[in-house]
Design a protein around this motif. Structure first.
Motif, PDB file in Angstrom:
ATOM      1  N   ALA A  47      28.199 -42.875  18.943  1.00 29.26           N
ATOM      2  CA  ALA A  47      29.120 -42.431  19.987  1.00 29.26           C
ATOM      3  C   ALA A  47      30.508 -43.176  19.882  1.00 29.26           C
ATOM      4  O   ALA A  47      31.458 -42.514  20.030  1.00 29.26           O
ATOM      5  CB  ALA A  47      28.539 -42.803  21.362  1.00 29.26           C
ATOM      6  N   ALA A  48      30.427 -44.462  19.557  1.00 36.60           N
ATOM      7  CA  ALA A  48      31.936 -45.277  19.534  1.00 36.60           C
ATOM      8  C   ALA A  48      32.398 -44.639  18.253  1.00 36.60           C
ATOM      9  O   ALA A  48      33.805 -44.326  18.432  1.00 36.60           O
ATOM     10  CB  ALA A  48      31.256 -46.673  19.363  1.00 36.60           C
ATOM     11  N   ILE A  49      31.766 -44.488  17.120  1.00 39.53           N
ATOM     12  CA  ILE A  49      32.365 -43.880  15.993  1.00 39.53           C
ATOM     13  C   ILE A  49      33.040 -42.450  16.220  1.00 39.53           C
ATOM     14  O   ILE A  49      34.035 -42.053  15.799  1.00 39.53           O
ATOM     15  CB  ILE A  49      31.219 -43.940  14.720  1.00 39.53           C
ATOM     16  N   ASP A  50      32.256 -41.660  16.879  1.00 41.84           N
ATOM     17  CA  ASP A  50      32.816 -40.342  17.125  1.00 41.84           C
ATOM     18  C   ASP A  50      33.900 -40.336  18.164  1.00 41.84           C
ATOM     19  O   ASP A  50      34.902 -39.665  17.983  1.00 41.84           O
ATOM     20  CB  ASP A  50      31.567 -39.540  18.112  1.00 41.84           C
ATOM     21  N   ARG A  51      33.844 -41.357  19.078  1.00 41.28           N
ATOM     22  CA  ARG A  51      35.224 -41.500  19.902  1.00 41.28           C
ATOM     23  C   ARG A  51      36.387 -41.875  19.162  1.00 41.28           C
ATOM     24  O   ARG A  51      37.484 -41.655  19.287  1.00 41.28           O
ATOM     25  CB  ARG A  51      34.859 -42.592  20.934  1.00 41.28           C
ATOM     26  N   LEU A  52      36.026 -42.731  18.106  1.00 35.26           N
ATOM     27  CA  LEU A  52      37.177 -43.415  17.195  1.00 35.26           C
ATOM     28  C   LEU A  52      37.758 -42.346  16.439  1.00 35.26           C
ATOM     29  O   LEU A  52      38.907 -42.188  16.232  1.00 35.26           O
ATOM     30  CB  LEU A  52      36.476 -44.493  16.407  1.00 35.26           C
ATOM     31  N   LYS A  53      36.933 -41.602  15.860  1.00 29.05           N
ATOM     32  CA  LYS A  53      37.147 -40.239  14.961  1.00 29.05           C
ATOM     33  C   LYS A  53      37.742 -39.256  16.009  1.00 29.05           C
ATOM     34  O   LYS A  53      39.082 -38.721  15.327  1.00 29.05           O
ATOM     35  CB  LYS A  53      36.023 -39.328  14.409  1.00 29.05           C
ATOM     36  N   ALA A  54      37.639 -39.023  17.096  1.00 32.75           N
ATOM     37  CA  ALA A  54      38.438 -38.257  18.071  1.00 32.75           C
ATOM     38  C   ALA A  54      39.714 -38.781  18.473  1.00 32.75           C
ATOM     39  O   ALA A  54      40.810 -37.910  18.318  1.00 32.75           O
ATOM     40  CB  ALA A  54      37.495 -38.028  19.413  1.00 32.75           C
ATOM     41  N   ALA A  55      39.870 -40.112  18.591  1.00 30.74           N
ATOM     42  CA  ALA A  55      41.088 -40.610  18.952  1.00 30.74           C
ATOM     43  C   ALA A  55      42.072 -40.712  17.680  1.00 30.74           C
ATOM     44  O   ALA A  55      43.306 -40.257  17.992  1.00 30.74           O
ATOM     45  CB  ALA A  55      40.707 -42.064  19.370  1.00 30.74           C
ATOM     46  N   LEU A  56      41.297 -40.967  16.608  1.00 28.65           N
ATOM     47  CA  LEU A  56      42.197 -40.841  15.237  1.00 28.65           C
ATOM     48  C   LEU A  56      42.866 -39.533  14.955  1.00 28.65           C
ATOM     49  O   LEU A  56      43.773 -39.197  14.428  1.00 28.65           O
ATOM     50  CB  LEU A  56      41.520 -41.439  14.054  1.00 28.65           C
ATOM     51  N   SER A  57      42.071 -38.482  15.557  1.00 29.19           N
ATOM     52  CA  SER A  57      42.433 -36.954  14.787  1.00 29.19           C
ATOM     53  C   SER A  57      43.455 -36.472  15.888  1.00 29.19           C
ATOM     54  O   SER A  57      44.059 -35.582  15.768  1.00 29.19           O
ATOM     55  CB  SER A  57      41.446 -36.108  14.836  1.00 29.19           C
ATOM     56  N   HIS A  58      43.853 -37.226  16.794  1.00 29.77           N
ATOM     57  CA  HIS A  58      44.804 -36.589  17.929  1.00 29.77           C
ATOM     58  C   HIS A  58      45.868 -37.134  17.573  1.00 29.77           C
ATOM     59  O   HIS A  58      46.893 -37.778  17.121  1.00 29.77           O
ATOM     60  CB  HIS A  58      44.456 -37.018  19.414  1.00 29.77           C
TER      61      HIS A  58
END
Length: 109
Positions: free
Chosen positions: A98-109
């Motif tokens: 979940a943390a990795i998914d949140r990090l990916k989402a934050a980096l893609s914005h």
């Protein structure tokens, strides 16, 4: 008392003695089979750890019923710890993903 009353009283006493004997016998048999069941459980637990060893089997055969019950309690505690560790590892993995998914989402914005 008449003869029939003595017979009835004797029959009641005999029935009570038979019932008490059956109860004691049933309790003894139940305890015996419980001890045998515990011994088989411990043997299975030990075989998982040490394999099918004659030396280990000889040691198990010499254990008292109290020792077998103690080993069974240890086995249950180890199984419980293993289950707890598995649950914790699964939870940690899920949180990490979940943390990795949140990090990916934050980096893609």
């Amino acid at each position: 008392m008449t003869k029939s009353k003595y017979l009835a009283l004797g029959g009641a006493v005999a029935a009570a003695a038979i019932a008490a004997g059956a109860f004691v016998c049933a309790k003894s048999l139940t305890e015996y089979f419980e001890r045998q069941h515990q011994r088989r459980q411990v043997e299975g637990f030990v075989k998982k750890i040490f394999g099918d060893s004659d030396r280990v089997q000889t040691v198990l055969d010499k254990l008292s019923d109290d020792d077998v019950a103690s080993l069974l309690r240890v086995s249950d505690k180890l199984r419980s710890l293993k289950d707890s560790a598995s649950e914790y590892a699964g939870s940690a993995r899920d949180q990490g993903m979940a943390a990795i998914d949140r990090l990916k989402a934050a980096l893609s914005h």
